[in-house]
Design a protein around this motif. Sequence first.
Motif, PDB file in Angstrom:
ATOM      1  N   HIS A   1      81.969  12.320  25.430  1.00 35.05           N
ATOM      2  CA  HIS A   1      83.019  13.197  24.920  1.00 35.05           C
ATOM      3  C   HIS A   1      82.433  14.030  23.789  1.00 35.05           C
ATOM      4  O   HIS A   1      81.954  13.493  22.796  1.00 35.05           O
ATOM      5  CB  HIS A   1      84.191  12.349  24.407  1.00 35.05           C
TER       6      HIS A   1
ATOM      7  N   GLU B   1      93.308  14.822  20.799  1.00 33.69           N
ATOM      8  CA  GLU B   1      92.603  15.352  19.618  1.00 33.69           C
ATOM      9  C   GLU B   1      93.462  15.220  18.364  1.00 33.69           C
ATOM     10  O   GLU B   1      92.978  14.860  17.292  1.00 33.69           O
ATOM     11  CB  GLU B   1      92.190  16.804  19.840  1.00 33.69           C
TER      12      GLU B   1
ATOM     13  N   ASP C   1      82.944  16.795  20.870  1.00 33.36           N
ATOM     14  CA  ASP C   1      83.966  17.411  20.035  1.00 33.36           C
ATOM     15  C   ASP C   1      83.416  18.620  19.306  1.00 33.36           C
ATOM     16  O   ASP C   1      82.454  18.517  18.542  1.00 33.36           O
ATOM     17  CB  ASP C   1      84.483  16.403  18.998  1.00 33.36           C
TER      18      ASP C   1
ATOM     19  N   HIS D   1      86.998  10.242  13.512  1.00 27.12           N
ATOM     20  CA  HIS D   1      87.618  10.880  14.683  1.00 27.12           C
ATOM     21  C   HIS D   1      87.052  10.276  15.974  1.00 27.12           C
ATOM     22  O   HIS D   1      87.786   9.983  16.920  1.00 27.12           O
ATOM     23  CB  HIS D   1      87.370  12.389  14.593  1.00 27.12           C
TER      24      HIS D   1
ATOM     25  N   HIS E   1      88.796   7.938  19.183  1.00 25.69           N
ATOM     26  CA  HIS E   1      88.719   8.082  20.645  1.00 25.69           C
ATOM     27  C   HIS E   1      88.321   6.758  21.291  1.00 25.69           C
ATOM     28  O   HIS E   1      88.880   6.359  22.308  1.00 25.69           O
ATOM     29  CB  HIS E   1      87.700   9.159  21.032  1.00 25.69           C
TER      30      HIS E   1
END
Length: 173
Positions: free
Chosen positions: A93, A115, A95, A79, A83
């Motif tokens: 960032h 997202e 998450d 993930h 980004h």
Amino acid sequence: MSELPIAYARIRKAASDLIAGQDAPPLALEPILATLGVELRRIDVADDISGILIRSAERNVVVVNAKHSEVRQRFTIAHEIAHLMLHEGEEVHVDSAFRVNLRDPRSGTAENIEEVEANAFAANLLMPAEWIRKALVGTWIDVNDDSEVARLADVFAVSPQAMLIRLTNLLRR
Ligand SMILES: [Zn+2]
């Protein structure tokens, strides 16, 4: 409601470019991180934080929650790679667990779209459609049978939940 489009074709391409050179599950994330020059740090952070992407001119760093299970950490790493590859972003960032599970951009904010895109990328990276197809050749999987889904999830080193979502998406097409 204004809906921003999810760039699925771009996501699939970006993921398959990174997979090049590997041909069977489970996907090895280390060589991909090395290629991208990303440093991985597994750290005990607050429970509700899944991962953090820190971008800098010298080095990009992905922090993953060391308390989470290995398969969950793998999804988070994928993930965060998303980004980095797909999104122009702020330097740091963070998450939460919620963001790393967000499936539908119910509120179509640019942030939610990103997202959902990051999760789609992670699914494509860890569970390439071609690999799933190969794994299922000559067999049939009952998505309502938890043990069958869990067995396939083990092969790909993902959570059963992630595999179930991926199978459902692939079958729907
Ligand atoms: Zn995210």
